[in-house]
Each structure stands twice: as structure tokens, then as C-alpha cells.
Design a protein around this motif. Structure first.
Motif, PDB file in Angstrom:
ATOM      1  N   THR A   1      41.943  39.835  30.162  1.00 37.23           N
ATOM      2  CA  THR A   1      41.984  38.463  30.689  1.00 37.23           C
ATOM      3  C   THR A   1      41.756  37.453  29.568  1.00 37.23           C
ATOM      4  OG1 THR A   1      41.164  39.269  32.813  1.00 37.23           O
ATOM      5  CG2 THR A   1      41.025  36.901  32.423  1.00 37.23           C
TER       6      THR A   1
ATOM      7  N   ARG B   1      34.905  32.670  33.355  1.00 35.44           N
ATOM      8  CA  ARG B   1      34.541  33.937  34.003  1.00 35.44           C
ATOM      9  C   ARG B   1      33.027  33.966  34.111  1.00 35.44           C
ATOM     10  NH1 ARG B   1      36.558  40.047  33.100  1.00 35.44           N
ATOM     11  NH2 ARG B   1      38.295  39.095  34.235  1.00 35.44           N
TER      12      ARG B   1
ATOM     13  N   HIS C   1      39.817  36.568  41.634  1.00 31.91           N
ATOM     14  CA  HIS C   1      40.357  36.617  40.273  1.00 31.91           C
ATOM     15  C   HIS C   1      41.818  36.174  40.408  1.00 31.91           C
ATOM     16  CE1 HIS C   1      41.039  37.696  36.248  1.00 31.91           C
ATOM     17  NE2 HIS C   1      40.734  38.982  36.257  1.00 31.91           N
TER      18      HIS C   1
ATOM     19  N   ARG D   1      36.568  41.534  43.310  1.00 29.95           N
ATOM     20  CA  ARG D   1      37.197  40.215  43.395  1.00 29.95           C
ATOM     21  C   ARG D   1      38.716  40.343  43.359  1.00 29.95           C
ATOM     22  NH1 ARG D   1      34.082  38.765  38.003  1.00 29.95           N
ATOM     23  NH2 ARG D   1      35.227  39.895  36.426  1.00 29.95           N
TER      24      ARG D   1
ATOM     25  N   ARG E   1      38.961  49.578  40.148  1.00 26.69           N
ATOM     26  CA  ARG E   1      37.870  50.199  39.386  1.00 26.69           C
ATOM     27  C   ARG E   1      36.599  50.244  40.237  1.00 26.69           C
ATOM     28  NH1 ARG E   1      33.741  48.241  36.163  1.00 26.69           N
ATOM     29  NH2 ARG E   1      34.416  46.094  36.564  1.00 26.69           N
TER      30      ARG E   1
ATOM     31  N   GLN F   1      33.139  49.406  40.741  1.00 25.91           N
ATOM     32  CA  GLN F   1      32.407  48.312  40.090  1.00 25.91           C
ATOM     33  C   GLN F   1      30.926  48.678  39.999  1.00 25.91           C
ATOM     34  OE1 GLN F   1      34.105  44.707  39.917  1.00 25.91           O
ATOM     35  NE2 GLN F   1      35.807  46.149  39.696  1.00 25.91           N
TER      36      GLN F   1
ATOM     37  N   PRO G   1      44.099  47.024  37.993  1.00 22.80           N
ATOM     38  CA  PRO G   1      43.909  45.829  37.161  1.00 22.80           C
ATOM     39  C   PRO G   1      43.332  46.138  35.788  1.00 22.80           C
ATOM     40  CG  PRO G   1      42.153  45.989  38.801  1.00 22.80           C
ATOM     41  CD  PRO G   1      43.138  47.089  39.109  1.00 22.80           C
ATOM     42  N   GLY G   2      42.776  47.353  35.636  1.00 23.77           N
ATOM     43  CA  GLY G   2      42.095  47.680  34.409  1.00 23.77           C
ATOM     44  C   GLY G   2      40.751  46.968  34.339  1.00 23.77           C
TER      45      GLY G   2
END
Ligand code: NCD
Length: 292
Positions: free
Chosen positions: A54, A103, A131, A164, A215, A217, A251-252
């Protein structure tokens, strides 16, 4: 301009951003130049949480549009001397920033910041909030691969409740015609989901064009367990149950061997790096939007 969640702009404007990002992707690929609409502007990246794709793609997007880029590093800043977030923001604005890319670990901080400053504010991920630029680049990726969004069936799999990324998809994908299903352990599914939800991955494997993995989290309460891997991890066996045209997204950063095995992440079904390729153009489209 505020782009703090997927509904900060009207749905038609969001659709236009998807198409603009796709045009910009072709421009970026062919290394053609774009109109430097941010020439003379300064973009400040304020990342209070870790990021690779990002932050780098916002950086490059701003540069490609002709902006100067300031990168704020909280680990070496006056926040460590007790400066408040509001004072930091007012300082960055006074230094000369016009656009803030934020962020933060807490939901709503980008909106709060937008209330303090005259700068445009773009949300690059707020806690378990949203996001929105990730959602945009995901839509670009699906539309470019499948030619459309309308009617595409998509399952979002894994740690939904801490994600998110999932929130942005849940909020806008159905409005774009995507048929969304959530998949995960009961404790990681919303209590009253606005779209169908199941805790059996087998319910969706042969039913979707997009298998979107999240992922786990761990920083927000998600826990990696062998049980999760056994029930939801995507490996060669599960890929064998997908439709021929189905693709995998994430999303990685990926946890290899947790949400997805390395061979599948690197294999022909994976759009994971294609998502990253669409990151800079999508963020260029959002940055361009601050000027209109
Ligand atoms: C996501 C994030 O930070 O929200 N990563 C990203 O921006 N590509 C997803 C994640 O960390 O799981």
C-alpha cells in the motif's frame, strides 16, 4: 476530498474510478506518460501501521502524477515525544502537504483527521474499519480478468470479522453486481451478515469465479491454528474442486501454508500479483479524484 470508505464517493464515481484505474494500468504498463495533475502538490504518507504494497504503490502513484512525496515515520517522529495526532497532522499540513494518505490501527482515524485539516484525506486502512483503495484495486482486478463485475460469484474466505478488506468488499461488491458469500469459522463471521455466509468451504468451491482469501489477522485477535488450516486452507486438493475458470485472490501479505499453500499462490490460478500490479493505477485514480 475525502476517500475514507467505499461510499465516500457516489457509486457511479466509484465505477468511473474502476475504469479510470484500468486505463491507467495500460498506461503504466506501456510506460506512457500521464498528465501530471498533481504537479506542484505534495502528498504525505502517514502510516502508523506496517505496510509494504500500500505504501509503495501510493508513493509511486503520487510520483507518477507529478506530486512531491513526504513519508512520515512514526518510529522516528515527535509522536514519541508525546505530540498528539492532531498536532502531528496540523504540522504536516503546515509543512506543505495537500493530500494525506493515512493508515492507522484505529477505526475512524482518517475521518477524524479530515475534520481537522483542509487537506484531502485518503484512508489506507483504518483498524478493522475499511481499506477502500484495496477494494478499488480488487474490483479493477476482477473486471480486467473477467471482463465484468456484474454476476461474478465471489467467496471471501477466512478471518472475516477482523478484516477491513472484507468490510470494504461486503459494503460495495453487491452494489456492483457481484454475488458475494462469506466463508469462515462461525466465530469469524459477522453475527448478522448482509450477504450469505457459511462455515463450510465445500459449499462454495465449485460455485464461484473468485475465491478471495483473507490473511489471518493475528494482530487483531485472529489466531492461526491447524484446525483453521485443515478446514479453510487452500491447497491443491481444494483447488481441484474449483470451476475451470475460477481464480484466487488475496490482498497480501500472504501466510504461506496457512490461507494458501505456496504452490497455489505462485500458480496459474493466482491473481495475487495482478492485484499488486493494479495497486498503483488504482491509487492514481483516487489521487486524480482529489483534483476534481
Ligand atoms: C491488507 C491490510 O493491511 O489491510 N494488506 C494490504 O494492504 N494489502 C490486508 C492484510 O494485512 O491482511
Amino acid at each position: 476530498m475525502r476517500f475514507t470508505n467505499v461510499h465516500s464517493v457516489p457509486i457511479d464515481r466509484f465505477k468511473d474510478m474502476i475504469d479510470r484505474a484500468s486505463v491507467l494500468r495500460d498506461v503504466v504498463d506501456s510506460d506512457e506518460s500521464v498528465e501530471l495533475v498533481l504537479d506542484g502538490s505534495t502528498v504525505a504518507n502517514l502510516f502508523f501501521e506496517p505496510s509494504t504494497r500500500t505504501r509503495l504503490s501510493f508513493d509511486l502513484a503520487a510520483q507518477r502524477l507529478g506530486a512531491r512525496v513526504l513519508t512520515y515515520d512514526p518510529s522516528s517522529s515527535s509522536a514519541l515525544k508525546g505530540e498528539s495526532l492532531r498536532d502531528t497532522v496540523l504540522t504536516v499540513e503546515a509543512v506543505g502537504a495537500d493530500i494525506l494518505v493515512v493508515r492507522h490501527g484505529h477505526v475512524g482515524v482518517p475521518d477524524e483527521i479530515a475534520g481537522w485539516t483542509g487537506c484531502s484525506v485518503i484512508n489506507a486502512g483504518d483498524g478493522v474499519g475499511q481499506h477502500p483503495t484495496q477494494t478499488l484495486l480488487d474490483m479493477v482486478t476482477i473486471k480486467r480478468h473477467f471482463g465484468q463485475l456484474d454476476g461474478v460469484r465471489m467467496a471471501v474466505v477466512g478471518d472475516v470479522s477482523h478484516s477491513r478488506v472484507a468490510n470494504g468488499l461486503i459494503d460495495i461488491a453487491p452494489e456492483l453486481g457481484i454475488k458475494l458469500t462469506l466463508v469462515g469459522p462461525d466465530e469469524w463471521l459477522p453475527e448478522e451478515p448482509s450477504v450469505p455466509a457459511t462455515s463450510e468451504i465445500g459449499d462454495v468451491l465449485g460455485q464461484v469465479e473468485v475465491l478471495y482469501l483473507l490473511r489471518v489477522q493475528t494482530e487483531r485477535g485472529g489466531e492461526i491454528s491447524n484446525q483453521f488450516i485443515t478446514r479453510f486452507g487452500i491447497d491443491r486438493g481444494r483447488v481441484g474442486h474449483l470451476n475451470d475458470d475460477a481464480m484466487i485472490m488475496h490482498p497480501g501479505p500472504i501466510n504461506r501454508g496457512v490461507e494458501i499453500t505456496g504452490d497455489i499462490a505462485d500458480g496459474p490460478r493466482s491473481l495475487i500479483l495482478e492485484q499488486v500490479r493494479n495497486a498503483t493505477p488504482a491509487r492514481m485514480a483516487v489521487l486524480e479524484g482529489t483534483r476534481s
